[in-house]
Every structure is written in structure tokens, then in C-alpha cells.
Design a protein around this motif. Sequence first.
Motif, short mmCIF file in Angstrom:
data_model
loop_
_atom_site.label_atom_id
_atom_site.label_comp_id
_atom_site.label_asym_id
_atom_site.label_seq_id
_atom_site.Cartn_x
_atom_site.Cartn_y
_atom_site.Cartn_z
N ASP A 1 0.99 -1.21 0.14
CA ASP A 1 -0.17 0.09 0.14
C ASP A 1 0.76 1.18 -0.09
O ASP A 1 1.87 1.26 0.84
CB ASP A 1 -0.87 0.18 1.02
N GLY A 2 0.58 2.06 -1.12
CA GLY A 2 1.41 3.14 -1.08
C GLY A 2 2.41 3.44 -1.88
O GLY A 2 3.01 4.18 -2.13
N TRP A 3 2.92 2.08 -2.75
CA TRP A 3 3.83 2.13 -3.55
C TRP A 3 3.20 2.40 -5.05
O TRP A 3 2.06 2.20 -4.93
CB TRP A 3 4.09 0.61 -3.62
N ALA A 4 3.97 3.17 -5.82
CA ALA A 4 3.48 3.55 -7.05
C ALA A 4 3.35 2.31 -7.82
O ALA A 4 4.05 1.33 -7.63
CB ALA A 4 4.66 4.43 -7.77
N PRO A 5 2.55 2.57 -8.76
CA PRO A 5 2.07 1.13 -9.65
C PRO A 5 3.37 0.66 -10.52
O PRO A 5 3.69 -0.43 -10.45
CB PRO A 5 1.04 1.61 -10.57
N GLU A 6 3.90 1.56 -10.90
CA GLU A 6 5.20 1.25 -11.49
C GLU A 6 6.40 0.49 -10.70
O GLU A 6 7.21 -0.21 -11.10
CB GLU A 6 5.97 2.48 -12.33
N ASP A 7 6.37 1.13 -9.19
CA ASP A 7 7.25 0.43 -8.19
C ASP A 7 6.90 -1.24 -8.05
O ASP A 7 7.71 -2.07 -8.01
CB ASP A 7 7.31 1.34 -6.98
N ARG A 8 5.26 -1.25 -8.02
CA ARG A 8 4.90 -2.57 -7.83
C ARG A 8 5.30 -3.74 -8.98
O ARG A 8 5.70 -4.67 -8.91
CB ARG A 8 3.62 -2.71 -7.75
N GLN A 9 5.17 -2.97 -10.26
CA GLN A 9 5.54 -3.73 -11.44
C GLN A 9 6.80 -4.10 -11.52
O GLN A 9 7.42 -5.24 -11.69
CB GLN A 9 5.03 -3.11 -12.72
N ALA A 10 7.79 -3.04 -11.11
CA ALA A 10 9.31 -3.45 -11.10
C ALA A 10 9.48 -4.56 -9.98
O ALA A 10 10.42 -5.45 -10.37
CB ALA A 10 9.82 -2.20 -10.88
N PHE A 11 9.02 -4.45 -8.82
CA PHE A 11 9.38 -5.39 -7.92
C PHE A 11 8.95 -6.68 -8.35
O PHE A 11 9.52 -7.72 -8.24
CB PHE A 11 8.50 -4.72 -6.64
N ALA A 12 7.81 -6.98 -8.61
CA ALA A 12 7.13 -8.24 -9.38
C ALA A 12 8.09 -8.70 -10.24
O ALA A 12 8.50 -9.90 -10.34
CB ALA A 12 5.79 -7.90 -9.61
N GLY A 13 8.41 -7.76 -11.27
CA GLY A 13 9.04 -8.36 -12.38
C GLY A 13 10.63 -8.67 -12.04
O GLY A 13 11.08 -10.07 -12.48
N LEU A 14 11.21 -8.01 -10.98
CA LEU A 14 12.65 -8.32 -10.43
C LEU A 14 12.51 -9.57 -9.55
O LEU A 14 13.53 -10.39 -9.69
CB LEU A 14 13.37 -7.14 -9.83
N MET A 15 11.64 -9.92 -8.89
CA MET A 15 11.28 -11.00 -8.14
C MET A 15 11.26 -12.35 -8.98
O MET A 15 11.86 -13.28 -8.71
CB MET A 15 10.10 -10.89 -7.23
N ARG A 16 10.54 -11.92 -10.03
CA ARG A 16 10.33 -13.26 -10.94
C ARG A 16 11.75 -13.54 -11.76
O ARG A 16 12.22 -14.71 -11.97
CB ARG A 16 9.39 -12.88 -12.16
N ARG A 17 12.45 -12.52 -12.06
CA ARG A 17 13.84 -12.65 -12.39
C ARG A 17 14.77 -13.34 -11.47
O ARG A 17 15.29 -14.37 -12.17
CB ARG A 17 14.12 -11.28 -12.99
N PHE A 18 14.70 -12.91 -10.40
CA PHE A 18 15.54 -13.42 -9.24
C PHE A 18 15.20 -14.76 -9.30
O PHE A 18 15.98 -15.83 -8.98
CB PHE A 18 15.66 -12.82 -8.06
N GLU A 19 13.90 -15.27 -9.11
CA GLU A 19 13.36 -16.66 -9.24
C GLU A 19 13.82 -17.56 -10.22
O GLU A 19 14.22 -18.79 -9.84
CB GLU A 19 11.96 -16.77 -9.00
N ARG A 20 13.57 -17.08 -11.49
CA ARG A 20 14.02 -17.90 -12.51
C ARG A 20 15.78 -17.92 -12.47
O ARG A 20 16.14 -19.19 -12.66
CB ARG A 20 13.90 -17.27 -13.82
N ALA A 21 16.32 -16.90 -12.08
CA ALA A 21 17.78 -17.35 -11.78
C ALA A 21 18.29 -18.27 -10.81
O ALA A 21 19.14 -19.06 -10.72
CB ALA A 21 18.68 -15.90 -11.43
N SER A 22 17.33 -18.45 -9.78
CA SER A 22 17.71 -19.13 -8.48
C SER A 22 17.33 -20.74 -9.08
O SER A 22 18.07 -21.54 -8.69
CB SER A 22 16.80 -18.93 -7.39
N GLU A 23 16.07 -20.78 -9.82
CA GLU A 23 15.99 -22.07 -10.40
C GLU A 23 16.96 -22.46 -11.24
O GLU A 23 17.31 -23.78 -11.31
CB GLU A 23 14.45 -22.11 -11.06
#
Length: 180
Positions: free
Chosen positions: A152-174
Motif C-alpha cells: 500500500d502506498g507503492w506507486a504502480p510502476e514500483d509494484r510492477q518493477a518489484f514483481a518483475g525483478l522477483m520473477r527474474r531472481f526466481e528464474r535465476a535461482s531455479e
Amino acid sequence: MTDAPHPGARQGSGPAPAPGSPGGVLGDPRVPGYRSDLLDSLVRVMGLWTSGDFLAAVAAREGIDLDSPAVVVLTVVWREGPRRPSAIAEHLSTGPSNVSKILRRLDAARLTERREDPDDARAARVHLTEAGAQVARTFVAAGDRLVDELLDGWAPEDRQAFAGLMRRFERASEGFLERT
């Protein structure tokens, strides 16, 4: 009164330790602190989100009256489909006897049932009943709402960036796990 430094924060004005050196908690000198801070945050978030207290609190907010191991088993089977008890034990990094106890409680509550494994008539797979699937859906939806609450309070672009970076980190971990 002054604040104590963050664990792993470098003090002093000397050069940053070389990456990989014993004192190299900062890692890459181009990005001071990112490695130790990132790892510290990941460990803390994983520890929180997988702790029994955290899972129980999320479940309790939804009126789910199950202990955290039972909730985890339900969500694993809901997400991954019917599983053998041994596969559930492996997923949870626990022993078969512990999973058997959890499954007995879930079976008694009519949230799971065992059916013959189509690949091996001597084995059984754990299936969710409709009531078990509903509990799992409720718990997962509660997690989604909690993420919204925490962001809550995060800008939409920050939410999208955070989700995208987490997915990228997840793929690298896998990818790491697949290479080992």
C-alpha cells in the motif's frame, strides 16, 4: 542516543573489501552494501513468510482453524495437484511420519482424501476435497490481499518493477538449482 549500524554495514573510510574476500560483506564495490543487504532482507522475508506464527496469523485473519503445517500441505497440493505423501514430505523438508500426522488431521477434517495412484496401485496420492480446495483458495487469496496491504502506498510502476525483478531472481535461482 545514536542508532547502531545495520549488521554488515561497513564503518570507516578505508577502501571496500574485494569481492569474495573474508571481509567482503559489501561485495561489489560499485554497489555498496547491495549483497549483504539483499541477502539479509531475503533471509528475513523468507523466514517471516514461512514461519508458523506468520502462516497462523494469515490463516486466523481468514477464520481458518488449522495449524500452519496443515495449511502448507493444503496449499502445496492445491498448487501442484495430487501428490504422494513422500513427495509432500520432500517438498516440506520433513519426514514421512510428520506428514502422516498432518494428513491424518486433514483426512479427519475431510479436507483431504487418499486415492490410488494411477501409476502404482500399491501407492496413494493425496487429493483435496472440495472443502480442502476452498480452504487453500481462501488462504492463497489472503496472501494476495496481504501483499496488497504491504505494498500500500507503492506507486504502480514500483509494484510492477518489484514483481518483475522477483520473477527474474526466481528464474535465476531455479537455473542455479538446475545446473547443480
